[in-house]
Design an enzyme around this catalytic site. Structure first.
Site, PDB file in Angstrom:
ATOM      1  N   ARG A  28      14.669 -17.022  10.010  1.00 33.73           N
ATOM      2  CA  ARG A  28      14.066 -17.782   8.912  1.00 33.73           C
ATOM      3  C   ARG A  28      12.981 -18.690   9.480  1.00 33.73           C
ATOM      4  O   ARG A  28      13.080 -19.172  10.595  1.00 33.73           O
ATOM      5  CB  ARG A  28      15.125 -18.660   8.238  1.00 33.73           C
ATOM      6  CG  ARG A  28      16.070 -17.907   7.341  1.00 33.73           C
ATOM      7  CD  ARG A  28      15.605 -17.988   5.890  1.00 33.73           C
ATOM      8  NE  ARG A  28      16.185 -16.933   5.074  1.00 33.73           N
ATOM      9  CZ  ARG A  28      17.423 -16.982   4.582  1.00 33.73           C
ATOM     10  NH1 ARG A  28      18.205 -18.008   4.823  1.00 33.73           N
ATOM     11  NH2 ARG A  28      17.853 -15.999   3.830  1.00 33.73           N
ATOM     12  N   GLU A  40      13.945  -7.430   9.251  1.00 32.95           N
ATOM     13  CA  GLU A  40      14.169  -6.612   8.056  1.00 32.95           C
ATOM     14  C   GLU A  40      14.761  -5.256   8.419  1.00 32.95           C
ATOM     15  O   GLU A  40      15.638  -4.749   7.732  1.00 32.95           O
ATOM     16  CB  GLU A  40      12.859  -6.424   7.271  1.00 32.95           C
ATOM     17  CG  GLU A  40      12.350  -7.676   6.594  1.00 32.95           C
ATOM     18  CD  GLU A  40      13.341  -8.242   5.584  1.00 32.95           C
ATOM     19  OE1 GLU A  40      14.191  -7.494   5.083  1.00 32.95           O
ATOM     20  OE2 GLU A  40      13.283  -9.462   5.321  1.00 32.95           O
ATOM     21  N   LEU A  83      24.174  -1.635  17.150  1.00 29.57           N
ATOM     22  CA  LEU A  83      23.713  -1.799  15.762  1.00 29.57           C
ATOM     23  C   LEU A  83      23.884  -0.512  14.953  1.00 29.57           C
ATOM     24  O   LEU A  83      23.921  -0.547  13.727  1.00 29.57           O
ATOM     25  CB  LEU A  83      22.237  -2.194  15.731  1.00 29.57           C
ATOM     26  CG  LEU A  83      21.946  -3.677  15.902  1.00 29.57           C
ATOM     27  CD1 LEU A  83      20.470  -3.892  16.185  1.00 29.57           C
ATOM     28  CD2 LEU A  83      22.349  -4.461  14.663  1.00 29.57           C
ATOM     29  N   TYR A 123      10.624  -1.288   0.159  1.00 34.10           N
ATOM     30  CA  TYR A 123      11.257  -2.589   0.372  1.00 34.10           C
ATOM     31  C   TYR A 123      10.702  -3.275   1.634  1.00 34.10           C
ATOM     32  O   TYR A 123      10.271  -4.427   1.583  1.00 34.10           O
ATOM     33  CB  TYR A 123      12.793  -2.452   0.488  1.00 34.10           C
ATOM     34  CG  TYR A 123      13.362  -3.732   1.024  1.00 34.10           C
ATOM     35  CD1 TYR A 123      13.474  -4.848   0.203  1.00 34.10           C
ATOM     36  CD2 TYR A 123      13.679  -3.865   2.374  1.00 34.10           C
ATOM     37  CE1 TYR A 123      13.906  -6.063   0.713  1.00 34.10           C
ATOM     38  CE2 TYR A 123      14.108  -5.069   2.887  1.00 34.10           C
ATOM     39  CZ  TYR A 123      14.227  -6.164   2.052  1.00 34.10           C
ATOM     40  OH  TYR A 123      14.630  -7.364   2.559  1.00 34.10           O
ATOM     41  N   ASP A 141      15.912  -5.614  -2.720  1.00 33.83           N
ATOM     42  CA  ASP A 141      16.983  -4.981  -1.946  1.00 33.83           C
ATOM     43  C   ASP A 141      18.252  -4.989  -2.793  1.00 33.83           C
ATOM     44  O   ASP A 141      18.231  -5.405  -3.961  1.00 33.83           O
ATOM     45  CB  ASP A 141      17.192  -5.701  -0.600  1.00 33.83           C
ATOM     46  CG  ASP A 141      17.886  -7.046  -0.755  1.00 33.83           C
ATOM     47  OD1 ASP A 141      17.915  -7.576  -1.888  1.00 33.83           O
ATOM     48  OD2 ASP A 141      18.418  -7.562   0.240  1.00 33.83           O
ATOM     49  N   CYS A 212      30.254 -17.759  -9.455  1.00 34.55           N
ATOM     50  CA  CYS A 212      29.433 -18.181 -10.595  1.00 34.55           C
ATOM     51  C   CYS A 212      29.458 -19.693 -10.792  1.00 34.55           C
ATOM     52  O   CYS A 212      28.481 -20.277 -11.267  1.00 34.55           O
ATOM     53  CB  CYS A 212      29.891 -17.470 -11.868  1.00 34.55           C
ATOM     54  SG  CYS A 212      29.826 -15.678 -11.723  1.00 34.55           S
ATOM     55  N   CYS A 215      26.610 -21.144  -9.037  1.00 33.63           N
ATOM     56  CA  CYS A 215      25.339 -20.431  -9.192  1.00 33.63           C
ATOM     57  C   CYS A 215      24.305 -21.277  -9.960  1.00 33.63           C
ATOM     58  O   CYS A 215      24.598 -21.805 -11.037  1.00 33.63           O
ATOM     59  CB  CYS A 215      25.573 -19.120  -9.930  1.00 33.63           C
ATOM     60  SG  CYS A 215      24.057 -18.193 -10.195  1.00 33.63           S
TER      61      CYS A 215
END
Ligand code: SF4
Length: 385
Positions: A28, A40, A83, A123, A141, A212, A215
């Protein structure tokens, strides 16, 4: 969600939440196109926690596109070890070479050029171009798609092409704003927005038991209003899983060396990711016999009454489970101790202590561990006598 005020409210709520709650992840905050692209690619089919150590290690080994392009494939595959889905590493490597050869060593800015790179699809191109270059492209995605399907109450399999197109349109609309904003510059950073929507799907709007209550867009969510969060999106119609049994022979000599081959058949290439592997067969009826026949053919070996003599010398090491995309694989490793390894054209001899370890798939590593574990137990037993 068509009205300008709905879209603006949705974006504001998600972004405020993201700025407050986003996970601090190693990739990030960077806008370096190589790092964004690498993260990605690694995060496709790999969980964030599992990908992070690999991401750091890969970057130490190949800190730039040029370093990656210069590397040999074996080195790249070795750095990718653990991986899985090695096609990603091969495509990354091939694309790095193209970027150096055709784009001056920098991930291309034009989408049509990005899409021509091996392994770069809709994507990945949208994610890299939006995060690294700020281009207004919505990256859809699985996580973002789940959020949008639930918020808009879209039932059915989100991966069905017609549904996916609808979700992509919704994602585009959210990013660019509706008709009242047309002509004006996007009011948000596309890269940050894409990451925010995906983060919501990855951390709160989970496939099972979404959170939720925490959220930021709960009030706007149709699935929640209908109590249908668990039903939306609908179950994915997947390809039927195939069950496969593979027998593999670990030929181990007195010095602890083993014999590895390059995969020959398409099936082997798929199973062992095109990397060095032990001699192996797909089992039809009798693993021991079929594997012995494979070895006899490889070594031009003799047989007695049609039965390869080495079959008797195999020690079965049990069975191991291994899952690859749509296959449930049972690995049946066998150990065959030999005084010296036979000469086999194109084979590679390797010891576990060898610093220059070949790149092998996780299936091959499991087989090797089973053989070495057996050897270690036997040695310990001998010492204890
Ligand atoms: S309210 Fe629940 S189902 Fe709706 S978007 Fe938020 S987490 Fe997902």
């Amino acid at each position: 969600m068509r009205a300008h005020k709905d879209i603006a409210g949705f974006r504001a709520a998600v972004l405020a939440w993201f700025r407050r709650e986003q996970r601090a992840l190693a990739f990030r905050g960077t806008r370096d196109p190589y790092r964004v692209w690498l993260s990605e690619v690694m995060l496709q089919q790999t969980r964030v926690a599992a990908a992070l150590p690999h991401y750091r290690r890969f970057l130490r080994r190949f800190p730039s596109v040029r370093a990656l392009a210069r590397a040999g494939e074996e080195d790249v595959l070795r750095a990718w070890a653990g991986l899985g889905y090695y096609r990603r590493a091969r495509n990354l490597h091939r694309a790095a070479k193209e970027i150096v050869a055709r784009h001056g060593g920098r991930f291309p800015r034009r989408r049509e050029e990005a899409l021509r790179l091996p392994g770069v699809g809709e994507y990945t191109s949208a994610a890299v171009l939006s995060i690294a270059y700020g281009q207004p492209l919505a990256a859809l995605d699985g996580n973002a798609a789940r959020v949008l399907a639930r918020v808009t109450g879209m039932r059915g399999d989100a991966r069905r092409p017609s549904n996916w197109r609808r979700l992509q349109k919704q994602a585009d609309r959210l990013l660019s704003g509706n008709s009242r904003e047309r002509g004006s510059r996007p009011k948000l950073d596309p890269g940050e927005w894409n990451q925010a929507l995906m983060e919501l799907g990855a951390t709160l709007c989970l496939p099972r038991a979404p959170k939720c209550a925490e959220c930021p867009v709960a009030e706007m969510c149709r699935a929640r209003a209908a109590g249908a969060q668990e039903e939306i999106p609908g179950a994915r119609r997947g390809r039927a899983r195939e069950k496969v049994s593979i027998a593999a022979a670990v030929l181990l000599d007195a010095e602890g060396k083993v014999l590895l081959l390059r995969p020959e058949t398409g099936h082997e290439r798929e199973l062992f990711s095109g990397m060095w592997q032990f001699p192996a067969v797909r089992v039809r009826r009798d693993a021991r016999r079929e594997l012995a026949a494979r070895l006899a053919a490889m070594l031009n070996g003799a047989s007695e009454n049609g039965r390869p003599v080495i079959a008797e010398k195999f020690a079965a090491l049990g069975s191991l489970r291994h899952a690859v995309t749509f296959r449930d694989i049972t690995l049946l490793p066998f150990l065959l101790r030999v005084e010296t390894l036979p000469p086999v054209p194109g084979a590679r001899v390797w010891t576990a202590q060898d610093a220059d370890a070949p790149a092998v798939s996780s299936a091959t590593r499991k087989i090797l561990e089973a053989a070495l574990g057996r050897t270690a137990r036997r040695d310990a037993a001998l010492r204890g006598r």
